[in-house]
Structures are given as C-alpha cells and as structure tokens.
Design a protein around this motif. Structure first.
Motif, PDB file in Angstrom:
ATOM      1  N   GLY A  43       0.791  -1.218   0.000  1.00 28.00           N
ATOM      2  CA  GLY A  43       0.000   0.000   0.000  1.00 28.00           C
ATOM      3  C   GLY A  43       0.822   1.264   0.000  1.00 28.00           C
ATOM      4  O   GLY A  43       0.285   2.351  -0.211  1.00 28.00           O
ATOM      5  N   ALA A  44       2.137   1.178   0.213  1.00 33.89           N
ATOM      6  CA  ALA A  44       2.993   2.361   0.254  1.00 33.89           C
ATOM      7  C   ALA A  44       3.364   2.786  -1.163  1.00 33.89           C
ATOM      8  O   ALA A  44       3.398   1.971  -2.079  1.00 33.89           O
ATOM      9  N   PRO A  45       3.678   4.083  -1.369  1.00 33.53           N
ATOM     10  CA  PRO A  45       4.094   4.521  -2.705  1.00 33.53           C
ATOM     11  C   PRO A  45       5.555   4.200  -2.974  1.00 33.53           C
ATOM     12  O   PRO A  45       6.354   4.003  -2.059  1.00 33.53           O
ATOM     13  N   PHE A  46       5.909   4.119  -4.234  1.00 35.75           N
ATOM     14  CA  PHE A  46       7.307   4.039  -4.642  1.00 35.75           C
ATOM     15  C   PHE A  46       7.421   4.647  -6.029  1.00 35.75           C
ATOM     16  O   PHE A  46       6.422   4.871  -6.715  1.00 35.75           O
ATOM     17  N   LEU A  47       8.642   4.951  -6.457  1.00 37.90           N
ATOM     18  CA  LEU A  47       8.880   5.608  -7.735  1.00 37.90           C
ATOM     19  C   LEU A  47       9.643   4.697  -8.677  1.00 37.90           C
ATOM     20  O   LEU A  47      10.495   3.914  -8.260  1.00 37.90           O
ATOM     21  N   ILE A  48       9.335   4.811  -9.965  1.00 38.02           N
ATOM     22  CA  ILE A  48      10.054   4.118 -11.029  1.00 38.02           C
ATOM     23  C   ILE A  48      10.626   5.171 -11.961  1.00 38.02           C
ATOM     24  O   ILE A  48       9.936   6.131 -12.333  1.00 38.02           O
ATOM     25  N   SER A  49      11.862   5.008 -12.360  1.00 33.60           N
ATOM     26  CA  SER A  49      12.534   5.980 -13.212  1.00 33.60           C
ATOM     27  C   SER A  49      12.005   5.901 -14.644  1.00 33.60           C
ATOM     28  O   SER A  49      11.320   4.932 -15.014  1.00 33.60           O
ATOM     29  N   PRO A  50      12.342   6.893 -15.484  1.00 34.53           N
ATOM     30  CA  PRO A  50      11.935   6.843 -16.899  1.00 34.53           C
ATOM     31  C   PRO A  50      12.477   5.622 -17.631  1.00 34.53           C
ATOM     32  O   PRO A  50      11.960   5.264 -18.688  1.00 34.53           O
ATOM     33  N   GLN A  51      13.513   4.979 -17.081  1.00 30.70           N
ATOM     34  CA  GLN A  51      14.064   3.774 -17.684  1.00 30.70           C
ATOM     35  C   GLN A  51      13.516   2.505 -17.029  1.00 30.70           C
ATOM     36  O   GLN A  51      14.084   1.429 -17.168  1.00 30.70           O
TER      37      GLN A  51
END
Length: 490
Positions: A43-51
């Motif tokens: 349920g927590a957020p995370f980020l993915i890079s443009p790659q």
C-alpha cells in the motif's frame, strides 16, 4: 516514457497498481516475500525511473519512520511532488540524477513552475507544498549520507510572535524559495443554497431550473448525492469517508431526526485524528435507504456470480455483532477499527445472503469504491453543471470547507444568543460546559491545533453581517426535514 512514475505496492491486486511491471517475481505467489525482501509495506508509494528502474536507495525514503507515520494520502502527495522534480531533472536538466542535483537545478525548476510563460504558473500555495515535499526528501537524504548537500537553499526561520503555539524543533532552517503569495486565508466554500443547486444539477442530473430531467439515466445519482450530503454535513475528508465500513456508520429508523454520532478510528483518520463524527438524522435516513436498496442489490448480484469467493486472502468478520476480523489462511485476528483503508477494501462480513464487503460505499459490481472513483464523480458533476449553464463547481475538500464555515457561523450565533440571556456567572458556567465554537469545529475536522481552524474565522470576518445572514441560514435542512435538533450523546 520521459517521466518518473508513482506506483503503489498492492499485494492483493495487480502489482503495481497501474500495471507497469519491473520484476517477474511480482507475477508470482512470492510477491509478499519480495515486498518484505526490499523493505516495502503493501500500500505504500514508490517511484520508477523513466528507464523503468527501481532505485532502492531513493525509495527507502518512503519507508523512513517519519514517512510511515503519515497518512497514506500524504505519502502519495510527497511521492507525486518528488516525481515531478525528478522528471524535470531528467527532461530539462540532461537526465541529471537526484544525487547530482544542485541549487541551480532547483532555481530553474522554480522559474519554470512559477514564471515561465510556457510553464504551468502554479499558485504560491501549490509551490510551497511541492518545495516542502522535495525538501523533506533531501533532508532525509543528507541525514542518511546519500548526498552531501541539498539543492534547496535554506534560510533561518524567523522568530514567531506567540511561538508557544508552534512546536519548537532543533531545526531552525526553512526553504529560501518559499512563496510569499501563498494566500493561506483563501478558502473556497459554497453557501447551502448554492451547494444544493450544485448537488441537484451536477450529481442528481436535474435541469438548471431545479427539476428532474426526463432523459437523465444516472444509476447512482441517489447514492452519490447521499455521499456528498454526508461529507458536507460532517466535514469528513474524502479518504476518511471512503474508508467507512458498515460497523462505523449507525443505522436509523425511517423518519428519525436529530443527530447520531459515530467514532472515526485512528487507522483511517488523517494524522490518526480519531474523533466523534455527528451525522444529521436526514442524512442518516438517506444512508439507510442506500444500504437497504441500492447497496443490497449490487451485493446480491455479486454473491450470485460468486464474485466475493474469488477475493484473494480477504479479511473476514465471522460474527457481525463482534467486529473482529481474521485473515484467511492466518490465525491472526484484528479489531476492524485497527484496519487501514487498504485492508478494509479486502474485508468481508457474514451477511443475510453470505459473505459481503464490509465497506459502506460500493460500486456497480458490488466492489468497494476507491478514492479516485469518487474524485471522478466530482469531475463528472462539475461537467454537468457547466453543460447546464450553472456556474458552480465543487470538489471533496471544498465540501469540507463548506461544513466548517457554515457550522462555525451557526454555532457562533447560538453561542452568542445563549450568552446574551445569562448573567456573568451563568456565562462562565456555560462556556466551561459547552466550550468554544471554534474548538468544537476543530475537533470535528480533526485539526491538531485551533490555529489551523482559525482560517474559517477569517472567511466569516470578510463577510458583512447582512451577507452572512443571507448566505448561512440558521439551519441546513429545509423546514420539516429534521424532526428535532437535539444531539444524542449516547
């Protein structure tokens, strides 16, 4: 893809939530173990890079103690603001990494966000929120030793008059690029008459004249109108109201008047601001009608096709009279009041026709409605108003503002009227017993400090008394809608 993307770790649904997959282990039954391995909380957020890369170090920010203690909606707000800055570094600053960002990058971002003719020209309050999110990330990164310095310049905080009202911390620095035109006292709200017009035209599908349109086929108009009425009459946040279960909201007999109260638990209240919420009898009757007819119908349809039997590892309340849930496949039992929103979305309870969702608000397929679904409902209502030539618009937080302004004005009138009829000794006793109207509204809104609630006093102060009397009636409901105005404190 040229942008950083925000995703949600949802163990029980398609993972990530938007369907962008970056590790084959997420497709297997070992996804829960993978989450624990990388330190992610479902349920927590995370980020993915443009790659399409997962930066383990960067995403530890969302697992830091200070971030974990924040409301889920706040966590995602930080994630979106950070993703926007990282996207700017990637697109406009030659694919610069967050580790290499410098002050010039931040100042270029400021110019583009606020002053560039081709930029978004965001308001001061929006910019301050964005800076606060990115600043929090880099403060964490500096403390953890991931970067040497923050790209956001700092200045010493100015001494505040009456600083005992503010929490003192060892950190006396603040971003130097905070906007001075934040307009902190500007509050959007709708007087009750205008709210009803917006609701009837935008949500119920009435015409501009206030009469039902023969061609309108809004299947869920009554449910949506009840949802809005509950929000504008209680001041609940959208995420809080979406998380309500059948265990929190009281049931009512047809024609019941007055008020009923229910407890909003800390697990779903923003900032853990658990509190009593007062629901008018007229709204309670509409909620009961929704539960008895529309909700019961979609539940029965879903049960008939075995939809709930396909839920993966749900929580189940076996005894409706005792709201304690057990996770299927686990001996663990937890009181429903301690379940967060993501867990409540997987909560089933034994009903007359078998297992059914415990969440109050359900959609066409009998599944719990999400926050984004309700945001879409507000957007649709605003489009209907524009199409009908009605120059009114609303969003969930505006209804919360409306509750605060209207309730504060009505309470102050009653407060002053009662005090005017009493001698000094009686006034002192009255104030001790019934308190201050501003503090009562603060408690209903879940504000930690009355200073936050004082913004609504500024709204009323800007209105002439004659205007206030015209915009805010003595009662919300039309004559005959409420039998009595007594509050049931039981």
């Amino acid at each position: 893809m040229n942008a950083w993307q925000v995703r949600a770790t949802m163990e029980e649904f398609d993972f990530p939530a938007d369907g962008v997959l970056f590790d084959t282990r997420l497709l297997t039954e070992g996804r829960a173990e993978w989450l624990r391995e990388v330190g992610l909380e479902p349920g927590a957020p995370f980020l993915i890079s443009p790659q399409f890369e997962y930066d383990v170090v960067l995403n530890r920010f969302f697992e830091a103690p200070g971030m974990r203690m924040r409301a889920v909606s706040t966590q995602f707000g930080y994630a979106r603001d950070l993703a926007a800055f990282l996207t700017f570094l990637w697109v406009a600053r030659r694919q610069r990494s967050w580790r290499d960002a410098v002050e010039e990058d931040h100042l270029a971002y400021l110019t583009w966000r606020r002053r560039d003719g081709d930029g978004p020209r965001v308001a001061g309050s929006t910019w301050n929120r964005e800076v606060a999110g990115v600043d929090a990330f880099y403060r964490w990164a500096v403390r953890a030793g991931h970067v040497a310095t923050s790209p956001i310049p700092q200045v010493a905080r100015r001494a505040r008059v009456g600083s005992h009202l503010a929490r003192r911390t060892a950190d006396e620095q603040r971003p130097a690029t905070y906007a001075r035109d934040a307009g902190g006292e500007r509050v959007e709200w709708l007087p009750p008459v205008e709210y009803r017009v917006w609701r009837d035209v935008g949500v119920r599908g009435f015409g501009a004249a206030g009469l039902p349109r023969p061609g309108f086929r809004g299947r869920w108009a009554a449910r949506n109108a009840t949802f809005c009425d509950l929000m504008v009459r209680t001041g609940l946040r959208l995420s809080e109201q979406c998380a309500l279960t059948v265990f929190e909201v009281p049931r009512s007999a047809p024609g019941a008047g007055g008020y009923a109260r229910f407890w909003l638990p800390a697990a779903v209240a923003k900032g853990s601001s658990a509190r009593w919420t007062y629901m008018p009898g007229a709204v309670m009757a509409d909620v009961e009608d929704y539960r008895r007819w529309d909700r019961a119908e979609v539940v029965a349809d879903a049960q008939a096709v075995g939809r709930y039997a396909r839920w993966r590892r749900p929580w189940v309340v076996e005894d409706p009279g005792r709201p304690v849930a057990r996770r299927v496949g686990s001996p663990l039992k937890v009181a429903v009041e301690h379940l967060a929103l993501r867990e409540r979305r997987l909560l089933l309870v034994e009903g007359p026709g078998g297992l059914e969702p415990a969440m109050l608000w359900l959609g066409e397929g009998g599944q719990p409605l999400s926050v984004s679904a309700w945001k879409a409902m507000f957007a649709t209502a605003n489009r209907r108003c524009r199409a009908a030539g009605v120059r009114l618009a609303a969003h969930a937080h505006l209804l919360r503002h409306t509750f605060a302004v209207v309730t504060l004005e009505q309470l102050q009138r009653g407060h002053l009227a009662a005090l005017a009829e009493q001698d000094p000794r009686q006034r002192e006793h009255y104030t001790r017993v019934f308190g201050d109207p501003l503090d009562w509204v603060r408690r209903r809104l879940g504000h930690r400090s009355v200073v936050t609630t004082m913004i609504y006093l500024h709204v009323l102060a800007e209105l002439e008394m004659q205007t206030r009397m015209a915009l805010v009636p003595d009662g919300w409901d039309l004559p005959g809608d409420v039998v009595d105005e007594t509050v049931d404190a039981a």
